[in-house]
Design a protein around this motif. Structure first.
Motif, PDB file in Angstrom:
ATOM      1  N   CYS A 210       3.499 -17.821   1.944  1.00 43.41           N
ATOM      2  CA  CYS A 210       2.411 -16.836   1.909  1.00 43.41           C
ATOM      3  C   CYS A 210       2.683 -15.763   2.962  1.00 43.41           C
ATOM      4  O   CYS A 210       3.030 -16.093   4.100  1.00 43.41           O
ATOM      5  N   VAL A 211       2.497 -14.498   2.577  1.00 43.97           N
ATOM      6  CA  VAL A 211       2.727 -13.388   3.493  1.00 43.97           C
ATOM      7  C   VAL A 211       1.417 -12.626   3.664  1.00 43.97           C
ATOM      8  O   VAL A 211       0.958 -11.939   2.733  1.00 43.97           O
ATOM      9  N   TYR A 212       0.796 -12.774   4.830  1.00 45.81           N
ATOM     10  CA  TYR A 212      -0.362 -11.969   5.193  1.00 45.81           C
ATOM     11  C   TYR A 212       0.166 -10.716   5.887  1.00 45.81           C
ATOM     12  O   TYR A 212       1.072 -10.797   6.718  1.00 45.81           O
ATOM     13  N   HIS A 213      -0.415  -9.564   5.553  1.00 47.29           N
ATOM     14  CA  HIS A 213       0.132  -8.348   6.142  1.00 47.29           C
ATOM     15  C   HIS A 213      -0.943  -7.297   6.377  1.00 47.29           C
ATOM     16  O   HIS A 213      -1.927  -7.200   5.627  1.00 47.29           O
ATOM     17  N   ASP A 235      -6.767  -7.491   7.772  1.00 47.38           N
ATOM     18  CA  ASP A 235      -6.826  -6.705   9.007  1.00 47.38           C
ATOM     19  C   ASP A 235      -6.333  -7.499  10.209  1.00 47.38           C
ATOM     20  O   ASP A 235      -6.092  -6.931  11.281  1.00 47.38           O
ATOM     21  N   GLY A 236      -6.196  -8.809  10.044  1.00 50.92           N
ATOM     22  CA  GLY A 236      -5.732  -9.641  11.130  1.00 50.92           C
ATOM     23  C   GLY A 236      -5.187 -10.946  10.607  1.00 50.92           C
ATOM     24  O   GLY A 236      -5.337 -11.267   9.410  1.00 50.92           O
ATOM     25  N   PRO A 237      -4.523 -11.712  11.451  1.00 51.81           N
ATOM     26  CA  PRO A 237      -3.922 -12.976  11.009  1.00 51.81           C
ATOM     27  C   PRO A 237      -4.989 -13.976  10.584  1.00 51.81           C
ATOM     28  O   PRO A 237      -6.111 -13.961  11.096  1.00 51.81           O
ATOM     29  N   PRO A 238      -4.670 -14.861   9.635  1.00 50.62           N
ATOM     30  CA  PRO A 238      -5.661 -15.811   9.127  1.00 50.62           C
ATOM     31  C   PRO A 238      -5.928 -16.933  10.134  1.00 50.62           C
ATOM     32  O   PRO A 238      -5.054 -17.326  10.899  1.00 50.62           O
ATOM     33  N   GLU A 239      -7.146 -17.439  10.105  1.00 50.23           N
ATOM     34  CA  GLU A 239      -7.482 -18.591  10.946  1.00 50.23           C
ATOM     35  C   GLU A 239      -6.962 -19.882  10.313  1.00 50.23           C
ATOM     36  O   GLU A 239      -6.539 -20.798  11.015  1.00 50.23           O
ATOM     37  N   MET A 240      -6.997 -19.944   8.982  1.00 50.44           N
ATOM     38  CA  MET A 240      -6.535 -21.125   8.261  1.00 50.44           C
ATOM     39  C   MET A 240      -5.485 -20.672   7.243  1.00 50.44           C
ATOM     40  O   MET A 240      -5.807 -20.366   6.091  1.00 50.44           O
ATOM     41  N   GLY A 242      -3.111 -22.195   5.567  1.00 49.28           N
ATOM     42  CA  GLY A 242      -2.751 -23.048   4.438  1.00 49.28           C
ATOM     43  C   GLY A 242      -1.432 -23.768   4.654  1.00 49.28           C
ATOM     44  O   GLY A 242      -0.814 -23.698   5.718  1.00 49.28           O
ATOM     45  N   GLU A 243      -0.983 -24.464   3.607  1.00 49.59           N
ATOM     46  CA  GLU A 243       0.206 -25.299   3.715  1.00 49.59           C
ATOM     47  C   GLU A 243       1.484 -24.475   3.658  1.00 49.59           C
ATOM     48  O   GLU A 243       1.526 -23.383   3.109  1.00 49.59           O
ATOM     49  N   GLY A 244       2.536 -25.064   4.219  1.00 52.36           N
ATOM     50  CA  GLY A 244       3.839 -24.414   4.192  1.00 52.36           C
ATOM     51  C   GLY A 244       3.982 -23.369   5.274  1.00 52.36           C
ATOM     52  O   GLY A 244       3.261 -23.359   6.280  1.00 52.36           O
ATOM     53  N   LEU A 245       4.906 -22.454   5.068  1.00 47.84           N
ATOM     54  CA  LEU A 245       5.181 -21.386   6.034  1.00 47.84           C
ATOM     55  C   LEU A 245       4.412 -20.138   5.637  1.00 47.84           C
ATOM     56  O   LEU A 245       4.580 -19.606   4.543  1.00 47.84           O
ATOM     57  N   SER A 246       3.553 -19.674   6.552  1.00 49.67           N
ATOM     58  CA  SER A 246       2.832 -18.422   6.359  1.00 49.67           C
ATOM     59  C   SER A 246       3.298 -17.430   7.406  1.00 49.67           C
ATOM     60  O   SER A 246       3.639 -17.788   8.529  1.00 49.67           O
ATOM     61  N   LEU A 247       3.287 -16.150   7.040  1.00 49.25           N
ATOM     62  CA  LEU A 247       3.674 -15.085   7.949  1.00 49.25           C
ATOM     63  C   LEU A 247       2.513 -14.117   8.127  1.00 49.25           C
ATOM     64  O   LEU A 247       1.741 -13.876   7.210  1.00 49.25           O
ATOM     65  N   TRP A 248       2.412 -13.568   9.339  1.00 52.44           N
ATOM     66  CA  TRP A 248       1.526 -12.431   9.570  1.00 52.44           C
ATOM     67  C   TRP A 248       2.416 -11.253   9.976  1.00 52.44           C
ATOM     68  O   TRP A 248       3.142 -11.315  10.964  1.00 52.44           O
ATOM     69  N   LEU A 249       2.377 -10.188   9.168  1.00 48.77           N
ATOM     70  CA  LEU A 249       3.192  -9.007   9.418  1.00 48.77           C
ATOM     71  C   LEU A 249       2.320  -7.888   9.955  1.00 48.77           C
ATOM     72  O   LEU A 249       1.295  -7.548   9.356  1.00 48.77           O
ATOM     73  N   GLU A 250       2.734  -7.323  11.072  1.00 43.81           N
ATOM     74  CA  GLU A 250       2.029  -6.179  11.635  1.00 43.81           C
ATOM     75  C   GLU A 250       3.035  -5.214  12.233  1.00 43.81           C
ATOM     76  O   GLU A 250       4.164  -5.599  12.563  1.00 43.81           O
TER      77      GLU A 250
END
Length: 254
Positions: A210-213, A235-240, A242-250
């Motif tokens: 999952c890619v949060y951006h 607008d910001g990184p997730p608190e939860m 989820g499973e696996g590798l998640s990314l926050w891109l900024e």
């Protein structure tokens, strides 16, 4: 991306080859190696052709019949191009430049030839043979993919760049705790240019579930993520995460 890379199964299929000389001989060897039946222009069943002398009139006649054509050294006349190939059967790596520079494709192939172990194909064969055992070991599809990713990661038990990786398959299947724990990684981007990605960032984009951006992150960066990775604008990184590798891109602040 101006072309869609595909692998054609040519075994037993007719492929037209026209022209004479060194270029035609090289194309004939390549087609025969792929199992194709090399035929002349008159063969009505063929749907693929290589015009080794780049003759425009021949190309026009074949295209009028609905045949897909490669015209050697004439990119503007090509419906498809032939890549440089690294062969570790059944693993094939194709390097194409859209006809821009065969020399560049060749140079890249030579670099990859030196990097990739001779037994890489054996690893692919072992993983194919072990599909039932892999599914039994990790019944959940997402968990199975993460386990495979962890095994094939640099330094992992079946790291494909290690020559003895195929010998590690039984141990990898039997080992406990081979799935990487769920986690969130933060990537701060220097620009919207994919060429500015660090090696670490490029690797994580290729692995992430999952890619949060942030909304300003460029589409060209997101295109470097796995095609099946979930993309979520925030607008910001997730608190939860989820499973696996998640990314926050900024984006880095100037």
């Amino acid at each position: 991306m101006q072309s869609l890379p595909v692998f054609l199964r040519l075994t037993g299929r007719p492929v037209i080859l026209t022209g004479e000389g060194e270029a035609a001989d090289a194309k004939r060897r390549l087609l025969e190696r792929a199992g194709a039946i090399v035929v002349g222009e008159e063969d009505a069943a063929a749907r693929i052709a290589i015009v080794a002398d780049g003759d425009a009139a021949t190309v026009a006649r074949l295209r009028a019949r609905g045949v897909l054509v490669n015209a050697t050294d004439v990119p503007d006349l090509c419906d498809f191009t032939l890549p440089a190939i690294v062969d570790r059967d059944p693993v094939l790596i194709a390097i194409g430049t859209g006809g821009a520079s065969a020399g560049l494709a060749k140079a890249l192939r030579q670099r990859l030839e030196a990097m990739l172990p001779a037994r890489l194909g054996n690893l692919a064969t072992a993983l194919f043979a072990g599909r039932a055992a892999i599914r039994a070991r990790w019944p959940d599809a997402a968990e199975r993919r993460r386990a495979i990713d962890a095994g094939l990661a640099p330094g992992g038990p079946i790291d494909p760049l290690r020559d003895g990786a195929v010998d590690g398959v039984p141990g990898w299947l039997a080992a406990e705790g081979v799935v990487t724990p769920s986690r969130l990684e933060v990537i701060r981007l220097r620009s919207g240019d994919p060429d500015d990605l660090t090696l670490r960032a490029a690797r994580l984009l290729g692995e992430a579930d999952c890619v949060y951006h942030h909304p300003v992150v460029a589409a060209a960066i997101l295109d470097r993520a796995r095609a099946d990775a979930v993309r979520i604008m925030a607008d910001g990184p997730p608190e939860m995460p989820g499973e696996g590798l998640s990314l926050w891109l900024e984006m880095d602040q100037p």
